[in-house]
Design a protein around this motif. Structure first.
Motif, PDB file in Angstrom:
ATOM      1  N   ILE A 168      -7.965 -11.472  12.453  1.00 47.09           N
ATOM      2  CA  ILE A 168      -8.732 -12.433  13.732  1.00 47.09           C
ATOM      3  C   ILE A 168      -9.746 -13.123  13.045  1.00 47.09           C
ATOM      4  O   ILE A 168     -10.563 -12.608  11.999  1.00 47.09           O
ATOM      5  CB  ILE A 168      -9.422 -11.562  14.888  1.00 47.09           C
ATOM      6  CG1 ILE A 168      -8.503 -10.592  15.487  1.00 47.09           C
ATOM      7  CG2 ILE A 168     -10.259 -12.387  15.727  1.00 47.09           C
ATOM      8  CD1 ILE A 168      -9.018  -9.353  16.447  1.00 47.09           C
ATOM      9  N   CYS A 169      -9.557 -14.608  13.278  1.00 47.19           N
ATOM     10  CA  CYS A 169     -10.367 -15.511  12.713  1.00 47.19           C
ATOM     11  C   CYS A 169     -11.655 -15.282  13.463  1.00 47.19           C
ATOM     12  O   CYS A 169     -11.895 -15.375  14.585  1.00 47.19           O
ATOM     13  CB  CYS A 169      -9.889 -16.991  12.916  1.00 47.19           C
ATOM     14  SG  CYS A 169     -11.149 -18.224  12.882  1.00 47.19           S
ATOM     15  N   THR A 170     -12.917 -15.139  12.810  1.00 50.98           N
ATOM     16  CA  THR A 170     -14.236 -15.054  13.477  1.00 50.98           C
ATOM     17  C   THR A 170     -14.713 -15.956  13.797  1.00 50.98           C
ATOM     18  O   THR A 170     -15.654 -16.184  14.537  1.00 50.98           O
ATOM     19  CB  THR A 170     -14.975 -14.571  12.226  1.00 50.98           C
ATOM     20  OG1 THR A 170     -15.426 -15.143  11.200  1.00 50.98           O
ATOM     21  CG2 THR A 170     -14.797 -13.060  11.754  1.00 50.98           C
ATOM     22  N   ALA A 171     -14.287 -17.384  13.743  1.00 49.98           N
ATOM     23  CA  ALA A 171     -14.758 -18.464  14.166  1.00 49.98           C
ATOM     24  C   ALA A 171     -14.205 -18.912  15.591  1.00 49.98           C
ATOM     25  O   ALA A 171     -14.802 -19.600  16.642  1.00 49.98           O
ATOM     26  CB  ALA A 171     -14.532 -19.798  13.250  1.00 49.98           C
ATOM     27  N   CYS A 172     -12.876 -18.638  15.770  1.00 50.84           N
ATOM     28  CA  CYS A 172     -12.331 -19.181  16.970  1.00 50.84           C
ATOM     29  C   CYS A 172     -11.620 -17.802  17.624  1.00 50.84           C
ATOM     30  O   CYS A 172     -11.271 -17.970  18.685  1.00 50.84           O
ATOM     31  CB  CYS A 172     -11.148 -20.213  16.861  1.00 50.84           C
ATOM     32  SG  CYS A 172      -9.722 -19.727  15.884  1.00 50.84           S
ATOM     33  N   GLY A 173     -11.693 -16.912  17.104  1.00 52.66           N
ATOM     34  CA  GLY A 173     -11.244 -15.572  17.609  1.00 52.66           C
ATOM     35  C   GLY A 173      -9.587 -15.437  17.940  1.00 52.66           C
ATOM     36  O   GLY A 173      -8.902 -14.318  18.364  1.00 52.66           O
ATOM     37  N   HIS A 192      -6.156 -19.798   5.444  1.00 55.27           N
ATOM     38  CA  HIS A 192      -6.845 -20.759   6.474  1.00 55.27           C
ATOM     39  C   HIS A 192      -6.567 -20.413   7.871  1.00 55.27           C
ATOM     40  O   HIS A 192      -5.587 -19.716   8.160  1.00 55.27           O
ATOM     41  CB  HIS A 192      -6.655 -22.165   5.858  1.00 55.27           C
ATOM     42  CG  HIS A 192      -5.246 -22.560   6.131  1.00 55.27           C
ATOM     43  ND1 HIS A 192      -4.914 -23.501   7.424  1.00 55.27           N
ATOM     44  CD2 HIS A 192      -4.069 -22.518   5.285  1.00 55.27           C
ATOM     45  CE1 HIS A 192      -3.502 -23.529   7.027  1.00 55.27           C
ATOM     46  NE2 HIS A 192      -3.186 -23.052   5.793  1.00 55.27           N
ATOM     47  N   CYS A 193      -7.432 -21.176   8.980  1.00 50.13           N
ATOM     48  CA  CYS A 193      -7.138 -20.917  10.202  1.00 50.13           C
ATOM     49  C   CYS A 193      -6.685 -22.286  10.847  1.00 50.13           C
ATOM     50  O   CYS A 193      -7.278 -23.304  10.557  1.00 50.13           O
ATOM     51  CB  CYS A 193      -8.403 -20.470  10.984  1.00 50.13           C
ATOM     52  SG  CYS A 193      -8.025 -20.335  12.984  1.00 50.13           S
ATOM     53  N   THR A 194      -5.494 -22.255  11.204  1.00 49.66           N
ATOM     54  CA  THR A 194      -4.776 -23.470  11.715  1.00 49.66           C
ATOM     55  C   THR A 194      -5.474 -24.115  12.952  1.00 49.66           C
ATOM     56  O   THR A 194      -5.743 -25.173  13.110  1.00 49.66           O
ATOM     57  CB  THR A 194      -3.351 -23.220  12.103  1.00 49.66           C
ATOM     58  OG1 THR A 194      -2.646 -22.624  10.890  1.00 49.66           O
ATOM     59  CG2 THR A 194      -2.449 -24.521  12.499  1.00 49.66           C
ATOM     60  N   ILE A 195      -6.075 -23.242  13.705  1.00 43.84           N
ATOM     61  CA  ILE A 195      -6.776 -23.472  14.813  1.00 43.84           C
ATOM     62  C   ILE A 195      -8.182 -24.233  14.515  1.00 43.84           C
ATOM     63  O   ILE A 195      -8.499 -25.124  15.011  1.00 43.84           O
ATOM     64  CB  ILE A 195      -6.988 -22.287  15.822  1.00 43.84           C
ATOM     65  CG1 ILE A 195      -5.766 -21.569  16.197  1.00 43.84           C
ATOM     66  CG2 ILE A 195      -7.907 -22.760  17.222  1.00 43.84           C
ATOM     67  CD1 ILE A 195      -4.815 -22.461  17.160  1.00 43.84           C
ATOM     68  N   CYS A 196      -8.780 -23.486  13.822  1.00 43.63           N
ATOM     69  CA  CYS A 196     -10.180 -24.131  13.271  1.00 43.63           C
ATOM     70  C   CYS A 196     -10.041 -25.300  12.473  1.00 43.63           C
ATOM     71  O   CYS A 196     -10.970 -26.271  12.495  1.00 43.63           O
ATOM     72  CB  CYS A 196     -10.977 -23.114  12.446  1.00 43.63           C
ATOM     73  SG  CYS A 196     -11.596 -21.722  13.435  1.00 43.63           S
ATOM     74  N   GLU A 197      -8.784 -25.650  11.791  1.00 42.22           N
ATOM     75  CA  GLU A 197      -8.681 -26.649  10.971  1.00 42.22           C
ATOM     76  C   GLU A 197      -8.274 -28.009  11.911  1.00 42.22           C
ATOM     77  O   GLU A 197      -8.491 -29.239  11.341  1.00 42.22           O
ATOM     78  CB  GLU A 197      -8.070 -26.534   9.609  1.00 42.22           C
ATOM     79  CG  GLU A 197      -8.572 -25.646   8.655  1.00 42.22           C
ATOM     80  CD  GLU A 197      -7.830 -25.489   7.518  1.00 42.22           C
ATOM     81  OE1 GLU A 197      -6.867 -26.025   7.452  1.00 42.22           O
ATOM     82  OE2 GLU A 197      -8.318 -24.767   6.612  1.00 42.22           O
ATOM     83  N   GLY A 202     -17.905 -21.023   5.624  1.00 45.67           N
ATOM     84  CA  GLY A 202     -16.287 -20.949   5.266  1.00 45.67           C
ATOM     85  C   GLY A 202     -15.870 -19.970   6.324  1.00 45.67           C
ATOM     86  O   GLY A 202     -16.381 -19.529   7.118  1.00 45.67           O
ATOM     87  N   GLN A 203     -14.414 -19.874   6.111  1.00 45.44           N
ATOM     88  CA  GLN A 203     -13.444 -18.960   6.864  1.00 45.44           C
ATOM     89  C   GLN A 203     -13.751 -17.453   6.902  1.00 45.44           C
ATOM     90  O   GLN A 203     -13.850 -17.139   5.502  1.00 45.44           O
ATOM     91  CB  GLN A 203     -12.028 -19.292   6.570  1.00 45.44           C
ATOM     92  CG  GLN A 203     -11.115 -18.946   7.578  1.00 45.44           C
ATOM     93  CD  GLN A 203     -11.333 -19.596   8.881  1.00 45.44           C
ATOM     94  OE1 GLN A 203     -11.257 -20.775   8.918  1.00 45.44           O
ATOM     95  NE2 GLN A 203     -11.698 -19.079   9.838  1.00 45.44           N
ATOM     96  N   THR A 204     -13.945 -16.919   7.528  1.00 46.54           N
ATOM     97  CA  THR A 204     -14.151 -15.362   7.464  1.00 46.54           C
ATOM     98  C   THR A 204     -13.127 -14.459   8.634  1.00 46.54           C
ATOM     99  O   THR A 204     -12.768 -15.212   9.594  1.00 46.54           O
ATOM    100  CB  THR A 204     -15.496 -14.724   7.541  1.00 46.54           C
ATOM    101  OG1 THR A 204     -15.955 -14.965   9.045  1.00 46.54           O
ATOM    102  CG2 THR A 204     -16.309 -15.180   6.516  1.00 46.54           C
TER     103      THR A 204
HETATM  104 ZN   LIG Z   1      -9.976 -19.919  13.832  1.00 52.56          ZN
END
Ligand SMILES: [Zn+2]
Ligand SMILES: [Zn+2]
Length: 272
Positions: free
Chosen positions: A5-10, A22-27, A37-39
């Protein structure tokens, strides 16, 4: 294999040996990668550090959101009708207590989600309630990061989910941007679950409309008048946005009208 699970967008991704690169949604320009950065996390780790809080707004409408705040921080809505319960939008956090409580209320008949920022752990929610269908608008199919047989894509402008419960495609924030209308909510005056397709502003007096909220990119006049046109056939008094405190209790239809006028005036196109 873990479903990270991406911690920035869930957003939860399909199971993999290592976290996605990488997270496609966050980028995408509607989100952002934080300065650190991405976690990544997992649902198990999230459930060990968070819990879900509930707020009943009115009979049949219960908000569910993670404490402490996680990722975008939206709360889901449980819409309980005599024909079954709908989960409107999903949040990443799901634990045994949440499952127990929703099952005690009759479980879920369906899941509907407004747009890809709130897809989160939708597959976990579906599986926890007997693989209930997850209704997503087909226009946003490219943003599904964890495909699953429970995902049902719908096309067109409206989808009757249950008697008195309709999904309405408004577009705007995302091409498939969807809201939920419950005709029997608000004592029969109608409820609009608008998510951030029509965002309830901080003062709870207006709605606003954006392509990107974090990056402050507005929608065009055409997109906003399209949202107004999509909602024109529906009556509603109460509007529930995507955070716990973003609620317009009465006069929702009028608020939509003056909000669209205010928006068009602000971008210089009202009356032209
Ligand atoms: Zn994300
Ligand atoms: Zn969004």
């Amino acid at each position: 294999m873990l479903a990270f699970i991406c911690t920035a967008c869930g957003t939860q991704y399909a199971p993999s040996e290592t976290p996605p690169p990488h997270c496609t949604i966050c980028e995408d320009d509607r989100q952002y990668v934080p300065p650190r950065g991405q976690t990544w996390t997992t649902l198990e780790a999230l459930a060990a550090s968070h819990f879900n809080a509930c707020r009943q707004y009115e009979p049949g409408i219960i908000g569910i959101g993670a404490e402490p705040h996680f990722a975008i921080g939206q709360r889901a809505l449980l819409v309980c009708t005599p024909h079954g319960n709908v989960l409107w939008d999903t949040i990443a956090m799901l634990d045994a207590a949440t499952v127990t409580l929703i099952r005690a209320l009759g479980g879920l008949a369906a899941i509907g989600i407004s747009h890809p920022h709130f897809y989160t752990t939708m597959v976990e929610w579906s599986r926890a309630f007997g693989n209930v269908p997850i209704h997503l608008h087909a226009a946003d199919r490219a943003w599904i990061m964890r495909p699953d047989p429970a995902i049902k894509l719908w096309d067109g402008e409206t989808l009757a989910l249950l008697p008195d419960v309709t999904l309405i495609r408004c577009g705007g924030h995302f091409p498939g941007g969807t809201v939920l209308h419950w005709a029997k909510g608000a004592g029969g005056h109608g409820v609009l679950c608008s998510s951030d397709i029509c965002t309830v502003t901080m003062d709870r007096k207006f709605l606003s409309f954006m392509h990107s909220y974090p990056n402050l990119i507005p929608l065009s006049a055409e997109q906003v008048t399209g949202i107004a046109a999509a909602l024109e056939p529906f009556a509603f008094a109460t509007i529930y946005g995507h955070y716990f405190d973003r609620v317009i209790p009465t006069g929702g239809k009028h608020v939509l009208k003056i909000s669209v006028e205010r928006y068009l005036k602000a971008i210089g196109t009202y009356g032209s």
